[in-house]
Design an enzyme around this catalytic site. Structure first.
Site: not given
Ligand SMILES: NC(=O)c1ccc[n+]([C@@H]2O[C@H](COP(=O)([O-])OP(=O)(O)OC[C@H]3O[C@@H](n4cnc5c(N)ncnc54)[C@H](OP(=O)(O)O)[C@@H]3O)[C@@H](O)[C@H]2O)c1
Length: 282
Positions: A245, A21, A135, A70
């Site tokens: 993304g 950012s 998530g 968040k």
């Molecule tokens: N492009 C963008 O603007 C943007 C915006 C937001 C997020 N993101 C990206 O999206 C990703 C997730 O972010 P978040 O904020 O949603 O994170 P989060 O709230 O921590 O959620 C993580 C998710 O990943 C799953 N997960 C983690 N390890 C796993 C594994 N080994 N196998 C299967 N599922 C797994 C978790 O499942 P469980 O519930 O089972 O733990 C949960 O559903 C990150 O890479 C982030 O950088 C990008």
């Protein structure tokens, strides 16, 4: 906005130094001839409330909020808009003229604008959408898809209970699919969205065979480090249209700048290239 005021904005996270950012916002500040800066703010979770309360006296226009703040930020700010409340997370805070803090979530806006910029004919109601993950990112995606009229959102999460919470909150069109059935859920899918951290640098690829996914289905990933994740590469190789993304991150800048500086910046190919050049390929 007189020249006597040095504009300040930033991103609060812990850790935060990996964030793209500052580069993105400082590129735009220079392009728009603004005198100011956008800084990474490494804030420990226990310091979030005093850090947010410091924004107004320090002269900040606002800040972005990233992991792990968040949800906690929701409870600290003075006003939370409907979007952030429904998603259950804050991504952007604006300091208002009276010094109070207004919070919103621009992840959903970024997600939709990115898809539409890359695939202008995209419609959320074109057929079943399979969302992997439950998530924070998934919450913004499900919110956007539901708002845009998706009729069936198949939510698949490693931890099923977390997907069920989302399904209860958002109601139909969300249905929960077991992690073990994720391959089968792709069968007649019109769109697949990965919202998990799998495929990100340092993480294994998302464990999801695409064999049953129709080749016309749009495949999108929230992960943007690398820009082309193993999932997107596999989808591209079999002929599926893909959307990465990075654009989601870029498009979130627009509503943030409107709230902070009263400017609607353009998301140009040059801006994208500048940020993309800083992201490692793997
Ligand atoms: N492009 C963008 O603007 C943007 C915006 C937001 C997020 N993101 C990206 O999206 C990703 C997730 O972010 P978040 O904020 O949603 O994170 P989060 O709230 O921590 O959620 C993580 C998710 O990943 C799953 N997960 C983690 N390890 C796993 C594994 N080994 N196998 C299967 N599922 C797994 C978790 O499942 P469980 O519930 O089972 O733990 C949960 O559903 C990150 O890479 C982030 O950088 C990008």
């Amino acid at each position: 906005m007189g020249a006597e005021r040095f504009l300040l904005a930033g991103v609060m996270g812990w850790p935060v130094m990996h964030s793209r950012s500052p580069m993105l916002h400082n590129y735009l500040m220079k392009q728009h001839g603004l005198i100011g800066t956008y800084v990474p703010l490494a804030i420990k979770p226990e310091h979030l409330a005093p850090a947010l309360r410091g924004l107004a006296p320090l002269g900040f226009s606002g800040c972005n909020i990233t992991i792990p703040h968040k949800e906690q930020a929701l409870r600290i700010v003075d006003e939370v808009d409907d979007v952030a409340r429904r998603i259950g997370a804050v991504s952007c805070i604006a300091v208002r003229p009276d010094g109070s803090l207004g919070a919103t979530n621009n992840d959903a806006f970024g997600f939709v604008e990115n898809i539409l910029q890359r695939q202008p004919s995209w419609r959320a109601d074109a057929g079943p959408v399979v969302v992997i993950g439950a998530g924070g990112g998934a919450r913004a995606v499900v919110y956007s898809l539901a708002r845009r009229g998706a009729r069936e959102i198949r939510l698949v999460n490693r931890t099923r209970a977390r997907a069920e919470v989302l399904a209860r909150e958002f109601g139909p069109p969300v249905t929960v699919v077991d992690w073990d059935d994720r391959g089968r859920a792709l069968g007649d899918g019109a769109m697949l969205v990965n919202t998990t951290s799998q495929g990100m640098v340092g993480q294994p690829p998302l464990d999801l065979p695409l064999d049953t996914l129709p080749t016309r289905a749009l495949v999108s990933d929230l992960v943007y480090v690398p820009v082309e994740t193993p999932l997107l590469a596999a989808a591209r190789r079999r002929g599926n249209p893909t959307v990465d993304g990075l654009g989601m991150l870029l498009h979130q800048v627009r509503p943030a700048w409107q709230a902070w500086f009263g400017i609607d910046p353009q998301i140009t190919p040059e801006l994208r290239a500048c940020v993309e050049a800083s992201i490692p390929r793997i």
